[in-house]
Design a protein around this motif. Structure first.
Motif, PDB file in Angstrom:
ATOM      1  N   SER A 612       0.844  -1.181   0.000  1.00  0.00           N
ATOM      2  CA  SER A 612       0.000   0.000   0.000  1.00  0.00           C
ATOM      3  C   SER A 612       0.884   1.238   0.000  1.00  0.00           C
ATOM      4  O   SER A 612       2.046   1.194   0.434  1.00  0.00           O
ATOM      5  CB  SER A 612      -0.933   0.020   1.221  1.00  0.00           C
ATOM      6  OG  SER A 612      -0.177   0.023   2.424  1.00  0.00           O
ATOM      7  N   LYS A 614       0.704   5.887  -0.144  1.00  0.00           N
ATOM      8  CA  LYS A 614      -0.059   7.128  -0.185  1.00  0.00           C
ATOM      9  C   LYS A 614       0.906   8.285  -0.349  1.00  0.00           C
ATOM     10  O   LYS A 614       2.076   8.213   0.050  1.00  0.00           O
ATOM     11  CB  LYS A 614      -0.905   7.299   1.077  1.00  0.00           C
ATOM     12  CG  LYS A 614      -0.160   7.149   2.384  1.00  0.00           C
ATOM     13  CD  LYS A 614      -1.117   7.180   3.559  1.00  0.00           C
ATOM     14  CE  LYS A 614      -0.392   6.925   4.874  1.00  0.00           C
ATOM     15  NZ  LYS A 614      -1.317   6.933   6.035  1.00  0.00           N
ATOM     16  N   LYS A 616       0.965  12.885  -0.769  1.00  0.00           N
ATOM     17  CA  LYS A 616       0.247  14.146  -0.791  1.00  0.00           C
ATOM     18  C   LYS A 616       1.228  15.257  -1.117  1.00  0.00           C
ATOM     19  O   LYS A 616       2.326  15.326  -0.538  1.00  0.00           O
ATOM     20  CB  LYS A 616      -0.440  14.409   0.551  1.00  0.00           C
ATOM     21  CG  LYS A 616      -1.582  15.414   0.469  1.00  0.00           C
ATOM     22  CD  LYS A 616      -2.470  15.347   1.686  1.00  0.00           C
ATOM     23  CE  LYS A 616      -3.720  16.196   1.501  1.00  0.00           C
ATOM     24  NZ  LYS A 616      -4.630  16.105   2.671  1.00  0.00           N
ATOM     25  N   SER A 634      -3.907   7.413  -2.886  1.00  0.00           N
ATOM     26  CA  SER A 634      -3.456   6.211  -2.197  1.00  0.00           C
ATOM     27  C   SER A 634      -3.940   4.987  -2.961  1.00  0.00           C
ATOM     28  O   SER A 634      -4.891   5.063  -3.753  1.00  0.00           O
ATOM     29  CB  SER A 634      -3.968   6.175  -0.747  1.00  0.00           C
ATOM     30  OG  SER A 634      -5.375   6.056  -0.723  1.00  0.00           O
ATOM     31  N   ASP A 657     -10.784   8.106   4.268  1.00  0.00           N
ATOM     32  CA  ASP A 657     -10.258   7.968   2.914  1.00  0.00           C
ATOM     33  C   ASP A 657     -11.123   8.705   1.888  1.00  0.00           C
ATOM     34  O   ASP A 657     -10.596   9.376   1.008  1.00  0.00           O
ATOM     35  CB  ASP A 657     -10.183   6.485   2.546  1.00  0.00           C
ATOM     36  CG  ASP A 657      -9.425   5.675   3.581  1.00  0.00           C
ATOM     37  OD1 ASP A 657      -8.189   5.750   3.580  1.00  0.00           O
ATOM     38  OD2 ASP A 657     -10.084   4.992   4.391  1.00  0.00           O
ATOM     39  N   THR A 683      -7.677   5.713  -4.144  1.00  0.00           N
ATOM     40  CA  THR A 683      -8.337   6.950  -3.736  1.00  0.00           C
ATOM     41  C   THR A 683      -7.570   8.134  -4.317  1.00  0.00           C
ATOM     42  O   THR A 683      -6.374   8.037  -4.626  1.00  0.00           O
ATOM     43  CB  THR A 683      -8.398   7.134  -2.204  1.00  0.00           C
ATOM     44  OG1 THR A 683      -7.092   7.382  -1.699  1.00  0.00           O
ATOM     45  CG2 THR A 683      -9.001   5.917  -1.525  1.00  0.00           C
ATOM     46  N   PHE A 775      -1.973  13.762   6.225  1.00  0.00           N
ATOM     47  CA  PHE A 775      -2.406  12.774   5.226  1.00  0.00           C
ATOM     48  C   PHE A 775      -3.916  12.777   5.158  1.00  0.00           C
ATOM     49  O   PHE A 775      -4.608  12.777   6.167  1.00  0.00           O
ATOM     50  CB  PHE A 775      -1.919  11.378   5.596  1.00  0.00           C
ATOM     51  CG  PHE A 775      -0.662  10.976   4.860  1.00  0.00           C
ATOM     52  CD1 PHE A 775      -0.576  11.121   3.483  1.00  0.00           C
ATOM     53  CD2 PHE A 775       0.411  10.456   5.536  1.00  0.00           C
ATOM     54  CE1 PHE A 775       0.568  10.729   2.795  1.00  0.00           C
ATOM     55  CE2 PHE A 775       1.559  10.059   4.865  1.00  0.00           C
ATOM     56  CZ  PHE A 775       1.637  10.208   3.496  1.00  0.00           C
TER      57      PHE A 775
END
Length: 775
Positions: A612, A614, A616, A634, A657, A683, A775
């Motif tokens: 996984s 993510k 930003k 993500s 999320d 996402t 996040f």
């Protein structure tokens, strides 16, 4: 009688008793012979000392029987005796071959007490004063103590404090001393004005500096306390703000604070000259060090022609080139940026000159001012130690690291000449600050297992002055309970490895679904930096999960989970994190990204592989309006390695999320509403935040508009013949507005989101209240 007058009297008495004549030119002689040649005594007699032993008096004078002495020795002896604080008067004469030292002793302090103090406790004041029980009573020291008490109160905004003293004799030569304190009213800051600014408004500049106008929560934050040193630090914050936005000629002309005695409020006026805004012109690298190629260093340059001139880009380039050259075996190499302004085009051409600097070595690192933090905690932030080559960039890097720790209110590093021309003493001056915190948080989650959430926590970032982090927290919700303990040793085994553990226990009652969920376990972790912005973390995770409930009300996958509880998950994971944010609380620029790989199957029930990630990205859309934009995304995928994947091993998505949906509100779901989670998710989000118009920026309130989208799909759980919805990908999306508050209790946020794309079986949650995060 003043010490200086008593010293002159002592010298005069010595002159008369020995026939010494002090001429107008200041030369002391006896019959044409210098005093150093003529004045010799056979013994030293001490008179007037009762509590202080004669040996102590003799030990504090520089005159020795049988050795010639001068008026300089008399001067030094009198000063040393007065400096002990034990004497109110000192007189030195010579009688024949005997040096007579007459002293009058100060009284001793039996007890020190503080009266009238409510805002600062006795132990804090006791640490601030020099007068101590069983020590000498000295008017000079007491006056200094009064000023120290006033300074302590000024630091919390009480500048109109008055301090007097009272004494009470308790025995011969002993007194009790009381500092009588009138704390007065707390001073406030009514207004902060800027003069000379046109590129940025007063409100924008007020958000940059640490000193704030008095507001509703100022009694908690204490940011409205006027302090001259703090105002000097604010000047530096303003310089960095302008220098990093192209204003290379910016300067602070003056900063003044005016107190209105009638209201006990300050008005602060800061006058600035902004100058022109510049872009980077041509950027070059030149090396005069044999064996170091300029072409090899060009890739390390952060400043690019045509970009807005930023001082931090220049500093980053200096740091990277210095590190590269030092690693190639040139520790004395020096990187010097040379700027050439073109006023017509408003550009600054920068040439980074790399040359062989002067050879110098660190003789020692001297640390001062740390009353709580231990020396080794400070020393380990330096990449150099005693005997290493002196490198100015490494010293600057250590300063940035010390400031980033959060242990100190001020860090200043200077250098001094050592015992030889090529030796340098590095002097580190720090001021410890409070690093402990007691927090109370609140939140609200809708749906089963949700409701009102309250949490209390105690944390310490510099435990026992060792630099260790510890946090204990407990929370209670309408249908849930949480307990957490975390500990981190930032320098494990003497290396820059942050090792620690986390213990947790969570209990949730899902009344709507007639079952109870409990998980507890621990995590062992080690984190190591790779570069200044990149780090990696390895974890071992162990979790025990226990489900209980009414089997008849559950779908087949959950009936199996409840029937076979408890379950265990044993896994190892690795996380790679990149963080270039300019501020952890309210970032304006930078990237925060992470990728995690997890493998479960080291014993226990679960067997899977998860990946996984993510990310930003933050960017300032409009600097004057303080409009900050961010885009993020993500994704994750899980596959079973052997055996059967369990429901609780799959991904779950919800309000954290994609706002506008409940926890576990989207994704595959059984006909009775049980959320199954999914094998894959994606996402994406976009957001803009801004200060609320019409409100002072010091309130910490910001508005937000956002859009979220994502999907969760796929399932590897055995459904035992039952049907499920949402196994295939289906896009969900929402739009909304938010209110963010940088409160004294932590960053809080309220969002209202409306789904614009959803499935009929999804669970909607329009309002979300909780803790704000990057996040």
């Amino acid at each position: 009688m003043k010490a200086g007058s008593r010293f002159l009297n002592a010298v005069s008495a010595f002159a008369l008793s020995t026939g010494l004549v002090v001429t107008g030119a200041g030369v002391a002689t006896i019959a044409g012979t210098s005093i150093a040649e003529a004045a010799v005594v056979r013994n030293i007699e001490v008179r007037g000392a009762t509590r202080v032993s004669p040996e102590t008096v003799r030990a504090n004078i520089t005159i020795v029987p049988g050795k010639a002495f001068s008026n300089t020795d008399i001067d030094a002896s009198v000063k040393r005796l007065f400096s002990t604080g034990y004497f109110s008067d000192v007189n030195i004469t010579v009688s024949g071959g005997t040096l007579v030292v007459r002293v009058s002793e100060n009284q001793l302090v039996n007890q020190v007490v503080f009266n009238g103090n409510r805002k600062i406790k006795d132990d804090k004041l006791q640490a601030a004063v020099r007068t101590q029980p069983l020590g000498p009573y000295s008017e000079t020291t007491i006056e200094s103590d009064i000023q120290a008490i006033k300074a302590a109160y000024a630091a919390i905004g009480r500048s109109d404090i008055t301090v007097t003293t009272q004494t009470a004799p308790v025995a011969e030569g002993r007194v009790n001393l009381a500092f009588v304190i009138n704390e007065g009213e707390r001073t406030k800051i009514a207004q902060i004005d800027f003069v000379g600014n046109s590129a940025y408004s007063d409100g924008r500049l007020q958000s940059v500096i640490a000193t704030k106008e008095s507001g509703l929560f100022s009694f908690i934050t204490r940011k409205d306390v006027y302090n001259p040193d703090k105002l000097r630090a604010d000047e530096e914050l303003l310089r960095q703000f302008y220098y990093n936005r192209g204003y290379a000629d910016f300067r602070v002309v003056s900063s003044d604070a005016t107190l209105d005695p009638s209201t006990n409020e300050y008005t602060i006026t800061i006058t600035v000259e902004e100058g022109d805004r510049y872009d980077f012109g041509p950027v070059t690298v030149e090396s005069t060090v044999e064996g170091v190629s300029s072409d090899d260093l060009k890739g390390l340059v952060a400043s690019r022609e045509g970009n807005i001139y930023k001082a931090k880009d220049v500093q980053q380039t200096i740091s990277e080139i210095s590190r590269r050259v030092a690693s190639q075996g040139y520790p004395f190499a020096r990187v010097t940026p040379r700027g050439n302004r073109d006023f017509g085009s408003r550009t600054i051409a920068v040439d980074y000159l790399v040359d062989q600097g002067e050879r110098a070595y660190v003789e020692r690192i001297e640390i001062r001012g740390n009353t709580r933090t231990r020396d080794y905690v400070i020393r380990r932030e330096f990449d150099v130690s005693e005997g290493d080559a002196f490198n100015q960039e490494m010293i600057a890097r250590a300063k940035r690291r010390l400031e980033a720790l959060g242990y100190f209110s001020a860090v200043n590093i200077t250098t001094a000449q050592g015992t030889a021309a090529d030796r340098v003493v590095v002097v580190v001056d720090v001021q410890d600050q409070s690093t402990g915190a007691f927090g109370i948080g609140a939140g609200y989650a809708a749906g089963s297992g949700g409701g009102l959430l309250l949490e209390a926590s105690v944390e310490e970032k510099n435990f026992l002055g060792r630099g260790q982090y510890i946090r204990v927290a407990a929370g209670r919700g309408t249908d849930s309970r949480t307990y957490n303990i975390s500990f981190t040793e930032p320098y494990f085994l003497g290396y820059r490895l942050a090792a620690g553990f986390d213990l947790f226990k969570n209990e949730t009652d899902f009344d709507d679904d007639n079952y109870r969920y409990e998980d507890q376990g621990f995590s062992l972790r080690v984190a190591a930096p790779i570069t200044e912005n990149l780090s990696t973390t390895f974890r071992y995770n162990f979790t025990q999960l226990d489900y209980s409930g009414d089997l008849a009300e559950l779908s087949a996958p959950y009936r199996r989970v409840v029937r076979d509880s408890p379950w265990t998950r044993s896994s190892i994971s690795n996380t790679l994190t990149y963080n270039s944010l300019d501020d952890a609380t309210l970032p304006h620029e930078g990237i925060l990204a992470s990728v995690t790989n997890e493998f479960a199957g080291l014993g226990g029930t679960s067997d899977f592989y998860k990946i996984s990630g993510k990310a930003k990205f933050y960017y300032t859309l409009n600097d004057e309006a303080d409009l900050i934009g961010s885009i993020g995304g993500s994704a994750g995928h899980v596959v079973k390695t052997t055996g059967q994947m369990e429901v609780f091993d799959q991904f779950q998505l919800g309000s954290n999320d994609i706002r506008g949906f409940e926890r576990n509100g989207i994704g595959p779901r059984m006909a009775n509403g049980d959320a199954l989670g999914g094998q894959t998710y994606f996402t994406a989000s976009a957001e803009a935040t801004f200060p609320l118009p019409g409100l002072p920026r010091d309130t910490g309130l910001r508005g937000a508009v956002f859009a979220d989208a994502g999907t969760l799909y796929g399932n590897t759980v055995n459904l035992f013949g039952e049907k499920a919805e949402g196994l295939d990908s289906s896009l969900r999306a929402s739009v909304g507005v938010g209110l963010i508050w940088a409160s004294p209790f932590g960053p809080l946020r309220v969002d209202y989101a409306v789904p614009i794309a959803k499935e009929d079986f999804d669970n909607v949650q329009n309002f979300k209240f909780g803790i704000s995060s990057t996040f």
